[in-house]
Design a protein around this motif. Structure first.
Motif, PDB file in Angstrom:
ATOM      1  N   UNK A 267      95.344 -57.267   6.592  1.00  0.00           N
ATOM      2  CA  UNK A 267      94.609 -56.673   4.750  1.00  0.00           C
ATOM      3  C   UNK A 267      93.774 -57.031   4.493  1.00  0.00           C
ATOM      4  N   UNK A 268      92.731 -55.862   4.284  1.00  0.00           N
ATOM      5  CA  UNK A 268      91.308 -55.879   4.092  1.00  0.00           C
ATOM      6  C   UNK A 268      91.032 -55.487   2.719  1.00  0.00           C
ATOM      7  N   UNK A 269      90.159 -56.620   1.890  1.00  0.00           N
ATOM      8  CA  UNK A 269      89.646 -56.219   0.668  1.00  0.00           C
ATOM      9  C   UNK A 269      88.068 -56.167   1.106  1.00  0.00           C
ATOM     10  N   UNK A 304      92.777 -61.146   5.483  1.00  0.00           N
ATOM     11  CA  UNK A 304      94.842 -61.654   5.028  1.00  0.00           C
ATOM     12  C   UNK A 304      95.874 -61.415   5.728  1.00  0.00           C
ATOM     13  N   UNK A 305      96.110 -62.268   5.848  1.00  0.00           N
ATOM     14  CA  UNK A 305      97.159 -62.393   6.976  1.00  0.00           C
ATOM     15  C   UNK A 305      98.414 -62.334   6.016  1.00  0.00           C
ATOM     16  N   UNK A 306      99.464 -60.878   6.791  1.00  0.00           N
ATOM     17  CA  UNK A 306     100.599 -60.982   5.936  1.00  0.00           C
ATOM     18  C   UNK A 306     101.599 -61.125   6.753  1.00  0.00           C
ATOM     19  N   UNK A 307     102.700 -62.283   6.022  1.00  0.00           N
ATOM     20  CA  UNK A 307     104.389 -63.101   6.634  1.00  0.00           C
ATOM     21  C   UNK A 307     104.380 -63.934   5.381  1.00  0.00           C
ATOM     22  N   UNK A 308     105.600 -64.925   6.495  1.00  0.00           N
ATOM     23  CA  UNK A 308     106.167 -65.712   5.504  1.00  0.00           C
ATOM     24  C   UNK A 308     105.635 -66.625   5.091  1.00  0.00           C
ATOM     25  N   UNK A 309     105.805 -67.874   4.390  1.00  0.00           N
ATOM     26  CA  UNK A 309     104.708 -69.106   5.025  1.00  0.00           C
ATOM     27  C   UNK A 309     104.963 -69.703   5.878  1.00  0.00           C
ATOM     28  N   UNK A 310     105.672 -69.986   6.448  1.00  0.00           N
ATOM     29  CA  UNK A 310     105.628 -70.619   8.018  1.00  0.00           C
ATOM     30  C   UNK A 310     105.013 -69.670   8.960  1.00  0.00           C
ATOM     31  N   UNK A 311     104.707 -68.205   8.891  1.00  0.00           N
ATOM     32  CA  UNK A 311     104.469 -67.336   9.793  1.00  0.00           C
ATOM     33  C   UNK A 311     102.701 -68.276   9.259  1.00  0.00           C
ATOM     34  N   UNK A 312     102.656 -67.506   8.567  1.00  0.00           N
ATOM     35  CA  UNK A 312     100.753 -67.957   7.824  1.00  0.00           C
ATOM     36  C   UNK A 312     100.631 -68.795   8.315  1.00  0.00           C
ATOM     37  N   UNK A 313     101.308 -70.224   8.799  1.00  0.00           N
ATOM     38  CA  UNK A 313     100.602 -71.244   8.887  1.00  0.00           C
ATOM     39  C   UNK A 313     100.507 -71.415  10.241  1.00  0.00           C
ATOM     40  N   UNK A 314     101.208 -70.772  11.220  1.00  0.00           N
ATOM     41  CA  UNK A 314     100.958 -70.420  12.239  1.00  0.00           C
ATOM     42  C   UNK A 314     100.143 -69.650  13.522  1.00  0.00           C
ATOM     43  N   UNK A 495      95.507 -68.407   6.057  1.00  0.00           N
ATOM     44  CA  UNK A 495      95.532 -66.359   6.019  1.00  0.00           C
ATOM     45  C   UNK A 495      94.597 -65.351   5.118  1.00  0.00           C
ATOM     46  N   UNK A 496      94.063 -66.780   5.061  1.00  0.00           N
ATOM     47  CA  UNK A 496      92.477 -65.941   3.887  1.00  0.00           C
ATOM     48  C   UNK A 496      91.534 -66.401   4.699  1.00  0.00           C
ATOM     49  N   UNK A 497      90.408 -65.064   4.963  1.00  0.00           N
ATOM     50  CA  UNK A 497      89.279 -66.123   5.834  1.00  0.00           C
ATOM     51  C   UNK A 497      88.458 -64.253   4.993  1.00  0.00           C
ATOM     52  N   UNK A 498      87.501 -65.409   4.758  1.00  0.00           N
ATOM     53  CA  UNK A 498      85.963 -64.454   3.676  1.00  0.00           C
ATOM     54  C   UNK A 498      85.082 -64.073   5.329  1.00  0.00           C
ATOM     55  N   UNK A 499      84.668 -63.009   4.685  1.00  0.00           N
ATOM     56  CA  UNK A 499      83.759 -62.891   6.374  1.00  0.00           C
ATOM     57  C   UNK A 499      82.633 -61.981   5.612  1.00  0.00           C
ATOM     58  N   UNK A 500      81.575 -61.277   6.596  1.00  0.00           N
ATOM     59  CA  UNK A 500      80.146 -61.221   6.258  1.00  0.00           C
ATOM     60  C   UNK A 500      80.616 -59.509   7.074  1.00  0.00           C
ATOM     61  N   UNK A 501      80.072 -58.606   5.566  1.00  0.00           N
ATOM     62  CA  UNK A 501      80.504 -57.147   5.751  1.00  0.00           C
ATOM     63  C   UNK A 501      79.208 -56.607   5.193  1.00  0.00           C
ATOM     64  N   UNK A 502      77.916 -56.106   5.573  1.00  0.00           N
ATOM     65  CA  UNK A 502      76.453 -55.813   4.725  1.00  0.00           C
ATOM     66  C   UNK A 502      77.123 -54.817   4.787  1.00  0.00           C
ATOM     67  N   UNK A 503      77.029 -54.383   3.754  1.00  0.00           N
ATOM     68  CA  UNK A 503      77.440 -51.979   3.099  1.00  0.00           C
ATOM     69  C   UNK A 503      76.141 -51.712   4.023  1.00  0.00           C
ATOM     70  N   UNK A 504      76.492 -50.589   4.151  1.00  0.00           N
ATOM     71  CA  UNK A 504      75.159 -49.636   4.867  1.00  0.00           C
ATOM     72  C   UNK A 504      74.293 -49.970   3.619  1.00  0.00           C
ATOM     73  N   UNK A 505      72.770 -48.776   4.263  1.00  0.00           N
ATOM     74  CA  UNK A 505      72.433 -49.146   4.047  1.00  0.00           C
ATOM     75  C   UNK A 505      71.821 -47.385   3.062  1.00  0.00           C
ATOM     76  N   UNK A 506      71.230 -47.551   1.886  1.00  0.00           N
ATOM     77  CA  UNK A 506      71.226 -46.149   0.664  1.00  0.00           C
ATOM     78  C   UNK A 506      70.777 -45.432   1.211  1.00  0.00           C
TER      79      UNK A 506
END
Length: 582
Positions: A267-269, A304-314, A495-506
């Motif tokens: 998932x992406x937010x 975020x990667x979705x899954x059970x706790x064991x999957x998220x660690x793997x 399973x949570x990663x923050x990434x740089x995703x610059x917005x489009x120029x207005x």
């Protein structure tokens, strides 16, 4: 009829690419379909000046074109970037294409060294071209605030900027190609006087794309010495066109063997008041992609990667790097002749005065269109301030949010929705978890929401019926909105990663003073040399009219019109006028 068949074939092949490979770039040998069905695409750039000083604005317009130089309907995103000779990025701009074009600007900071820089423009799809993968213009930056690098006078691979005599307006004859006429109401104006210009064309320009620039002629010349750059890149990859919006792609990797994993949900937010939430599933190669057509303003996003706790660690998530690498280019140095010192000193003082009044003269940034959440106004909204407040989230769900509930405690706690059409909880969807969002962030660790201060929650929306979103089916949706609107899951989780995703120029509406009546502007110095930059000229009946005012700067000015007519004819027309202090 033929075009309809071609469009359907193109859509079918894109469906294959996006449905099977689902990534913005794939190895060419893995492409089994005929990529020749795609029309070629290229980018062209127009700029306000190829010589800019620290403290000035570099302005550009980009054209997305097909092989016939008419506007391309393929890509919806275009990239403009400036690089130094070592291919280090000065800026990267992401722009949304409208009607085949996009425009932007970059303020040259006082920290940027004097030198030769490369301005490039491209789309993700144009990177497939064996020729013209990107377009390139050399930009000569002069910084009067930093000491210049010393260069040998006899060095042959140097580019020299030196003084030149400005020709009279009689010698500076208008150059009007392709039957485009530029006319001004006069040839000589005073300081802060209104100028009215008219454009008239005998071509079909009503549906063309053009940029209009009015700028003082620099009293300098540039001598290039074999200044060449290779604008071809061959990576062995096929780059998919960004048909609906920007493509963000990546891969899910198993930590145990470092191999890609299929059928994992990601998932992406993109946070904000009008947040963007996306979900995708990895394909057989462990790849996933998000197509983002919505507007957003923030720089940081959460994957975020979705899954059970064991999957998220793997497993772990890796995001693809989309930056185009064009390689080093150390072919030339920029040398400044001593005879331009007076001009540089004058422009430096003018720029400092102009920038001192930035707040009074700043451009207007046009707001983004607000995008509602994907569930829009479905379900029931509980505004918690309309009720008696309770100290905990659990009590709030018991006493107020009747359509949802919390079962269990601690790490085993889970959220459920109460479907009014299934009061006995016998439907097959009952045991499926709901999608829980908090300020658009997917909640997988329920304790993060349960332990949140309930008094800091503004509202809870509950969709109590089954809802399919992306690759998953949920028993419903619980969307929580905090008062601050900036909730973020703990980044310490694997399973949570923050990434740089610059917005489009207005888009901007550029400042243009009006001296027709007395105002605060009348008492403020005006040292503009760029009197007009209009990146979106719209002809009506093959005519266009525009008015603007001169500044406190005297001298000779050039009016330039560039662009492409509706049939792909390149147009470059210019004429001149002078501004006198008398």
């Amino acid at each position: 009829m033929g075009r309809l068949i071609m469009t359907k074939k193109l859509a079918f092949i894109l469906f294959i690419f996006l449905g099977i490979t689902v990534t913005a770039q794939i190895p060419t040998e893995n492409v089994s379909e005929d990529i020749g069905v795609f029309p070629n695409e290229k980018v062209e750039l127009s700029i306000n000046s190829n010589v800019v000083l620290a403290g000035e604005l570099l302005q550009y317009k980009a054209f997305s074109l097909n092989v016939s130089n008419t506007k391309s309907d393929l890509s919806k995103v275009l990239y403009v970037s400036m690089r130094n000779d070592a291919d280090s990025i000065v800026f990267n701009h992401k722009l949304k294409i409208k009607n085949g074009t996009a425009s932007g600007d970059f303020f040259i900071p006082s920290t940027l060294k004097t030198g030769i820089y490369r301005l490039i423009g491209y789309t993700n799809f144009s990177r497939n071209n064996t020729q013209d993968a990107f377009t390139l213009k050399n930009i000569y930056v002069v910084n009067t605030f930093l000491k210049n690098e010393s260069v040998s006078k006899n060095r042959k691979d140097s580019v020299v900027i030196k003084s030149k005599e400005i020709l009279s307006l009689k010698q500076n004859q208008s150059v009007q190609l392709d039957k485009i006429a530029i006319a001004t109401d006069k040839k000589t104006y005073g300081l802060r006087e209104k100028v009215t210009l008219n454009l008239k064309s005998t071509l079909d320009t009503n549906d063309g794309n053009f940029v209009l620039s009015v700028r003082k002629i620099n009293p300098i010349s540039i001598s290039d010495y074999n200044l060449k750059s290779n604008n071809n890149t061959h990576s062995g990859l096929f780059f998919i066109p960004e048909l609906r919006g920007e493509l963000l792609s990546g891969v899910v990797i198993a930590k145990e063997n470092n191999l890609p994993v299929a059928n994992k949900v990601v998932s992406l937010t993109i946070p904000g008041k009008d947040y963007v939430f996306k979900m995708a599933k990895t394909n057989a190669n462990g790849q996933f992609f998000f197509s983002i057509s919505e507007n957003y303003d923030v720089e940081k996003s959460i994957v975020q990667l979705n899954g059970t706790k064991s999957e998220l660690d793997a497993f772990s998530v890796q995001i693809d790097d989309k930056n185009l690498k064009i390689g080093e280019d150390k072919a030339a140095f920029l040398k400044l002749n001593s005879d331009i010192k007076e001009w540089l000193n004058e422009r430096s003082v003018q720029l400092q005065i102009e920038n001192a009044y930035f707040d009074t003269k700043k451009d207007s940034i046009l707001p983004n269109t607000v995008t509602p959440p994907f569930y829009k106004d479905l379900g029931t909204l509980f505004l918690l301030d309309d009720y008696t407040r309770f100290p905990s989230v659990k009590e709030t769900f018991v006493e107020i949010v009747a359509l949802a509930a919390i079962r269990g405690s601690g790490a085993d706690a889970k959220f459920i929705v109460n479907n009014e059409y299934d009061p006995n909880n016998i439907a097959k969807f009952y045991n499926i978890d709901p999608l829980v969002l908090m300020d658009g962030m997917q909640i997988q660790d329920n304790e993060e929401l349960i332990n949140y201060n309930a008094r800091d929650i503004n509202s809870v929306r509950v969709v109590s019926e089954p809802y399919r979103y992306g690759p998953k089916l949920y028993s419903g949706i619980i969307a929580v909105e905090t008062k601050s609107g900036d909730f973020k899951p703990r980044l310490t989780k694997n399973y949570v990663e923050e990434l740089n995703l610059a917005p489009a120029v207005k888009e901007k509406s550029y400042f243009s003073p009006d001296y027709s009546q007395m105002s605060t502007l009348s008492r403020i110095p005006d040292y503009r040399v760029q009197l007009l930059w209009h990146p979106d000229i719209q002809f009506e009946n093959n005519q266009f009219s525009k008015s603007f005012y001169t500044s406190d700067v005297a001298g000779d000015f050039e009016i330039t019109l560039e662009g492409f007519s509706s049939n792909g004819t390149f147009i470059s027309s210019r004429t001149y006028f002078s501004v006198s202090e008398n």
